[in-house]
Design an enzyme around this catalytic site. Structure first.
Site, PDB file in Angstrom:
ATOM      1  N   ASP A 199      47.302  34.525  36.434  1.00 53.26           N
ATOM      2  CA  ASP A 199      46.267  33.732  35.781  1.00 53.26           C
ATOM      3  C   ASP A 199      45.070  33.524  36.716  1.00 53.26           C
ATOM      4  O   ASP A 199      45.247  33.205  37.895  1.00 53.26           O
ATOM      5  CB  ASP A 199      46.883  32.369  35.425  1.00 53.26           C
ATOM      6  CG  ASP A 199      45.997  31.531  34.524  1.00 53.26           C
ATOM      7  OD1 ASP A 199      45.748  31.957  33.390  1.00 53.26           O
ATOM      8  OD2 ASP A 199      45.559  30.447  34.954  1.00 53.26           O
ATOM      9  N   GLU A 258      44.567  38.805  35.558  1.00 54.13           N
ATOM     10  CA  GLU A 258      43.599  38.296  34.594  1.00 54.13           C
ATOM     11  C   GLU A 258      42.369  37.947  35.416  1.00 54.13           C
ATOM     12  O   GLU A 258      42.327  36.917  36.074  1.00 54.13           O
ATOM     13  CB  GLU A 258      44.110  37.037  33.878  1.00 54.13           C
ATOM     14  CG  GLU A 258      43.131  36.581  32.809  1.00 54.13           C
ATOM     15  CD  GLU A 258      42.898  35.078  32.719  1.00 54.13           C
ATOM     16  OE1 GLU A 258      42.405  34.616  31.699  1.00 54.13           O
ATOM     17  OE2 GLU A 258      43.180  34.355  33.697  1.00 54.13           O
TER      18      GLU A 258
END
Ligand code: GLC
Ligand code: CA
Length: 545
Positions: A199, A258
């Site tokens: 993330d 990401e």
């Protein structure tokens, strides 16, 4: 399970809260994922990525982690997580879990300790605490969710949170933070997971001295410009260290970034051979519905990874973006384009992501009542941005009315029209989106592993004018061609061979009268086939070119 599995893998994103609820409390859970592994195996994907299921106050749907080694009771427990990994493996599915290293929850024991310990303490040095400037925050950085990226605590200091105030940013210059995450990686690798989706992989390192960004409207989800808190060179050192850990485990364990960065070239830096394996291609998400738009992003994506020995990835939707049926125009048009986009995407060389529900053709839910919205974006934007709940509405599995076999009454209300979208309603329908995905994912496994070469489609409108700028055609290997008609008109093409799979019924890809054998023979002179508007097709054989 073969070598280099990730280079061509189809990876299915499970947003756990909204996938399937096994205990009837209306919230999806790990038991629900276990129950539906058959759906995933049958769909034909190679791996599953599970969004965060760790202990969390759920200020941001679990992307605010209070304990990285504990399963939140809402979702199950550690035994359940281990059973899920084991059962997925038994079905030949790999499992990726989400890792949230940029920030913890404000309820993480480290942050609680930092608040108590006060300015100058070792506990505060795990985060970014600073004194203010002229009575305000220490610099001009903005939260991605809206408002300033700093919140003041009782003793007057401020702490940094690039997202919600409940998500304080960790200080990755602190060796203790690095050691902790090395250990968290090992904790999950020891439990058999095949890798991590990382993330905010571009966010962990901040420019030295935390300088002002010098602008407003700095970043929004997925898109960004050059900023002192994103895409700093120092993040790559972290990935080089993690790669060593991943490589020290048997099998091929992978990391997926990401990372929102300004260009495909910047993105490629995250997948150099001693760093992560894949990075989500958000530039592809942003392509507008046109042949030129898609060709440009495909070329840029492939060029960028050509120097780094990593595959490109292809992403149409995820839990942060408006669902692509809606992005492409909604209704029948959006569905039709989504079907074409699915065939285009699955024909490209590299790895493809499928976001739960796209295989059912789900649209964004745009009319959720204000009072059910949970995304912090809604509050932080002063109710100007409705946020991401509309792509997170629980899946419809079966039956004629909500909760459509999801479990208990779904935590976000499902539209009554979703009766037509259930997996059950689509399973045996040859014309359904689910059938298209199943067929495409199966055929995709046998596509040539080679790169793509663009072909001159030789497209014409019925009135005879050239229409190549509305059509993409590419080949892979000697015997596979994909064509996409982005226009709202039918066009004719020299028959690219035998139709293997169309985004619309085969009967809509018709031979042009007087050009015998079109669509079925090889490249007979003048054989032409009509392809319908907003459609894609896979052909065995080559267009001239
Ligand atoms: C990532 C997640 C998103 C989350 C944010 C903060 O962008 O995909 O859902 O809100 O990080 O953790
Ligand atoms: Ca539940």
């Amino acid at each position: 399970m073969g070598n280099d599995w990730w280079r061509t893998a189809a990876i299915y994103q499970v947003y756990v809260r909204s996938f399937a609820d096994s205990n009837g409390d209306g919230i999806g859970d790990l038991g629900g994922v276990r129950d539906k592994l058959g759906h995933l195996a049958d769909l034909g994907v190679d791996a599953v990525w599970l969004t965060p299921f760790y202990a969390s106050p759920m200020a941001d749907g679990g992307y605010d982690v209070a304990d990285y080694r504990t399963v939140d009771p809402l979702f199950g427990d550690l035994t359940e997580a281990e059973a899920l990994v084991r059962e997925a493996h038994e079905r030949g599915l790999r499992v990726l879990v989400d890792l949230v290293p940029n920030h913890t929850s404000s309820r993480h024991e480290w942050f609680v300790e930092a608040l108590e310990a006060g300015p100058g303490s070792a506990a505060r040095a795990r985060y970014h605490f600073r004194d203010g400037r002229d009575g305000g925050p220490p610099n001009d950085w903005e939260s991605v969710f809206g408002g300033p990226a700093w919140t003041q605590v009782a003793d007057g200091q401020w702490y940094l949170h690039l997202f919600d105030p409940a998500q304080p940013d960790l200080n990755w210059d602190n060796p203790e933070v690095r050691a902790e995450f090395d250990d968290i990686l090992r904790f999950w690798l020891d439990r058999g997971v095949d890798g991590f989706r990382v993330d905010v992989a571009h966010g962990m390192i901040k420019a030295h001295g935390l300088p002002d960004a010098g602008c407003t409207d700095q970043a929004s989800l997925l898109t960004t410009r050059e900023l002192p808190y994103f895409d700093q060179d120092g993040v790559h050192e972290i990935y080089r260290a993690w790669r060593k850990i991943l490589d020290s485990y048997p099998g091929e364990r992978i990391g997926v970034a990401e990372a929102w960065v300004p260009s495909a070239d910047r993105l490629a830096r995250y997948v150099r051979s001693d760093e992560l394996h894949q990075a989500f291609n958000f530039h592809y998400v942003e392509a507008t519905w046109s042949a030129a738009g898609f060709r440009e992003v495909i070329d840029a994506s492939l060029a960028a990874v050509s120097g780094v020995d990593a595959p490109s990835t292809w992403v149409l939707s995820n839990h942060d973006i408006q669902r692509h049926v809606t992005r492409y125009g909604g209704g029948e048009l959006g569905l039709r384009r989504a079907r074409a986009a699915a065939l285009l995407t699955m024909a490209l060389p590299g790895s493809v992501y499928v976001y739960q529900g796209e295989e059912l053709g789900l649209p964004e839910v745009t009319d959720l009542p204000d009072e059910v919205l949970t995304d912090p974006v809604w509050e932080r934007s002063g109710h100007t941005d409705r946020g991401r709940d509309g792509c997170r509405v629980p899946l419809p599995w079966s039956g004629g009315e909500p909760p459509f076999g999801f479990g208990g009454p779904a935590w976000l209300p499902q539209p009554a029209e979703w009766a037509a979208y259930t997996a059950e309603a689509q399973r045996d329908d040859p014309g359904s989106m689910l059938t298209l995905y199943r067929r495409a994912l199966r055929l995709r496994r046998d596509l040539p592993r080679t790169g793509l070469r663009w072909l001159e489609p030789g497209a014409r409108t019925p009135s005879g004018t050239d229409a190549d700028e509305q059509v993409l055609a590419f080949g892979r290997g000697a015997d596979f061609t994909c064509t996409v008609n982005f226009s709202s008109e039918p066009v004719t093409l020299p028959a690219p061979g035998r139709l293997i799979l169309g985004s619309l019924p085969e009967s809509e890809f018709t031979a042009v009268p007087g050009t015998a054998g079109a669509g079925h023979g090889t490249h007979g002179d003048g054989e032409r086939v009509t392809v319908p508007p907003n459609s894609a097709a896979w052909w065995s054989g080559d267009v001239h070119g």
